[in-house]
Design a protein around this motif. Structure first.
Motif, short mmCIF file in Angstrom:
data_model
loop_
_atom_site.label_atom_id
_atom_site.label_comp_id
_atom_site.label_asym_id
_atom_site.label_seq_id
_atom_site.Cartn_x
_atom_site.Cartn_y
_atom_site.Cartn_z
N ILE A 1 -16.48 5.54 22.99
CA ILE A 1 -15.94 6.74 23.59
C ILE A 1 -17.06 7.63 24.02
N SER A 2 -17.71 7.55 24.89
CA SER A 2 -18.46 9.08 25.15
C SER A 2 -18.06 10.06 25.79
N GLU A 3 -17.08 10.12 26.98
CA GLU A 3 -16.33 11.63 27.42
C GLU A 3 -14.86 11.66 27.06
N ILE A 4 -15.26 12.74 26.51
CA ILE A 4 -13.49 13.65 26.00
C ILE A 4 -12.81 14.47 26.30
N TYR B 1 -16.61 5.01 28.37
CA TYR B 1 -15.30 4.70 28.40
C TYR B 1 -14.51 6.78 28.05
N ILE B 2 -13.91 6.86 28.49
CA ILE B 2 -13.21 8.02 28.05
C ILE B 2 -11.83 8.31 27.22
N LEU B 3 -11.59 9.36 26.42
CA LEU B 3 -10.19 9.49 26.03
C LEU B 3 -10.26 10.86 26.25
N ILE B 4 -8.41 11.17 26.64
CA ILE B 4 -7.71 11.87 26.63
C ILE B 4 -7.01 11.81 25.71
N ILE B 5 -7.41 13.46 25.25
CA ILE B 5 -5.95 13.86 24.53
C ILE B 5 -5.20 14.90 24.72
N GLY B 6 -3.85 14.40 25.09
CA GLY B 6 -2.80 15.28 25.36
C GLY B 6 -2.81 14.58 26.77
N ALA B 7 -2.57 13.25 26.47
CA ALA B 7 -2.55 12.88 27.60
C ALA B 7 -1.02 12.83 28.27
N CYS B 8 0.01 13.18 28.30
CA CYS B 8 0.82 12.94 28.29
C CYS B 8 1.82 14.53 28.61
N GLU C 1 -22.21 16.38 16.07
CA GLU C 1 -22.59 14.53 16.01
C GLU C 1 -23.45 13.92 17.22
N LYS C 2 -23.58 13.56 17.93
CA LYS C 2 -23.68 12.55 18.66
C LYS C 2 -22.78 11.77 19.17
N LYS C 3 -22.26 12.28 18.46
CA LYS C 3 -20.97 10.63 18.48
C LYS C 3 -20.20 10.63 19.93
N VAL C 4 -20.25 11.48 20.54
CA VAL C 4 -19.74 11.67 22.16
C VAL C 4 -20.89 12.56 23.11
N ASP C 5 -21.06 11.69 24.22
CA ASP C 5 -21.74 12.76 25.18
C ASP C 5 -21.08 13.69 26.23
N LYS C 6 -20.46 14.07 26.86
CA LYS C 6 -19.90 14.69 27.05
C LYS C 6 -18.21 15.11 26.63
N ILE C 7 -18.01 16.69 26.51
CA ILE C 7 -16.42 17.04 26.55
C ILE C 7 -16.32 17.91 27.63
N PHE C 8 -14.52 18.08 27.85
CA PHE C 8 -14.25 18.42 28.52
C PHE C 8 -13.27 19.77 28.27
N TRP C 9 -13.26 21.60 28.60
CA TRP C 9 -12.21 21.30 27.57
C TRP C 9 -11.80 22.85 27.90
N PRO C 10 -10.58 22.60 28.77
CA PRO C 10 -9.69 23.52 29.26
C PRO C 10 -8.87 25.13 28.59
N SER C 11 -9.56 26.08 29.28
CA SER C 11 -9.83 27.55 28.88
C SER C 11 -8.33 27.86 29.67
N SER C 12 -8.93 29.27 29.72
CA SER C 12 -7.03 29.34 31.05
C SER C 12 -6.80 31.24 31.17
N ILE C 13 -6.31 31.78 32.41
CA ILE C 13 -7.20 33.07 32.63
C ILE C 13 -6.30 34.31 31.50
N ALA C 14 -5.48 33.46 30.55
CA ALA C 14 -5.23 33.87 29.40
C ALA C 14 -6.42 34.33 28.08
N VAL C 15 -7.29 34.55 28.63
CA VAL C 15 -8.59 35.13 27.67
C VAL C 15 -8.77 36.05 28.31
N PHE C 16 -8.15 36.69 29.89
CA PHE C 16 -8.43 38.14 29.88
C PHE C 16 -6.83 39.37 29.56
#
Ligand code: AKB
Length: 319
Positions: free
Chosen positions: A69-72, A4-11, A107-122
């Motif tokens: 949820i196992s993936e965010i 089960y996957i959760l998308i935060i900011g799905a809209c 806390e091992k409540k989810v297995d895998k996370i995706f987080w977006p970074s950006s070219i703005a780090v430069f």
């Protein structure tokens, strides 16, 4: 075990298309969309949806437990232009939402996370052409500072708490399904809408400002690819450089004129010009190519043809 996957900011711009792609792949009921506000009809009617403020850790924990949820995918963020206007709100949203999710990983409540970074780090001292994966990073924007800090925290949580967090430095993203909001690269979406609606566009960047860009299908493909890769192939645990094309407003205008010969463009640079000037013109994404097989499909010609034909179809249906 079922996933089960959760998308935060799905809209948002990426969230909408990511949610629909993941629902197609894993089944509608397996992908829970969440956002601070409701999204478009297709998204709302195709599967579970929860109102969620990404900074509210208790509400987030409840959703994680309820849906097992196992993936965010954490897509909620304040982008570069808006963040300059509301620095503390941007820092609060961009950082606290990330900590909430990373702590669930710790806390091992989810297995895998995706987080977006950006070219703005430069920043302004970064080499502008073919910007390498590892180089000078001195972001001069609120958004860039939050993304750079986020990258450091992702790597820290991976190294110290074994959190499987994966990330991409997105360039400007071009899509026709959902409008972007509050970014510096937004002109590259607005221009197509204005070309069809009014035949003219007043660009907020100078005509020769070259920025790295990508069509949304490529961005979604990369996101799924990095999340599906074997953990040992993900060698960069801060965030990967990712590239598809680079162009200036003048190039995109000329490209549109091949389809709409009477299209005209004017230039009236505003505060976003300084942000764009601090970012790279092109990106070296060889690490992503080598580590998990990344390769873009869309160039500017293909992007313009796809954008105009889909927006035209939408316009005709609405009339
Ligand atoms: C923005 O313009 O702020 C974003 C980005 C490049 O991260 N599209």
């Amino acid at each position: 075990m079922e996933k089960y996957i959760l998308i935060i900011g799905a809209c948002g711009q990426i969230g909408t298309e990511l949610t629909m792609t993941l629902r197609k792949k894993y089944g509608n009921d397996h992908v829970i969309a969440s956002d601070i506000r409701e999204g478009n009809e297709t998204l709302m009617n195709s599967g579970p949806f929860e109102i969620l403020d990404a900074t509210d850790s208790n509400a987030l924990e409840e959703i994680i437990a309820y849906y097992e949820i196992s993936e965010i995918y954490l897509m909620a963020a304040m982008l570069s232009a808006t963040a300059e206007k509301f620095p503390m709100r941007a820092w609060n949203l961009n950082m606290n939402s990330l900590f909430n999710v990373l702590n669930l990983g710790k806390e091992k409540k989810v297995d895998k996370i995706f987080w977006p970074s950006s070219i703005a780090v430069f920043g302004p001292n970064t080499p502008k052409e073919a910007t390498p994966q590892n180089t000078i990073m001195e972001p001069s924007t609120v958004y860039g500072i939050s993304k750079q800090s986020g990258e450091r925290w992702c790597e820290y949580y991976f190294k110290n708490f074994d959190v499987d967090v994966r990330s991409i430095r997105y360039p400007g993203l071009i899509s026709w399904k959902t409008m972007p909001g509050g970014g510096t690269t937004d002109y590259a979406v607005e221009i197509y809408h204005k070309a069809l609606e009014e035949g003219t566009y007043n660009c907020f960047l100078k005509k020769d400002t070259v920025l790295p860009m990508m069509y949304m299908d490529d961005a979604i493909k990369a996101t799924l690819q990095i999340m599906e890769a074997d953990a040992e192939d993900i060698k960069v645990r801060s965030s990967y450089n990712l590239a598809a094309m680079s162009f200036k407003p003048e190039d995109i205008a000329q490209n549109i004129q091949q389809h709409i010969p009477d299209f005209t463009i004017t230039y009236e640079p505003d505060f976003r010009q300084a942000i764009a000037d601090s970012w790279p013109s092109s990106i070296d994404d060889s690490d992503a190519r080598a580590d998990w097989g990344w390769k873009a499909d869309f160039d500017l010609d293909k992007t313009t043809a796809t954008m105009l034909s889909n927006l035209k179809k939408n316009k005709a249906e609405a009339e």
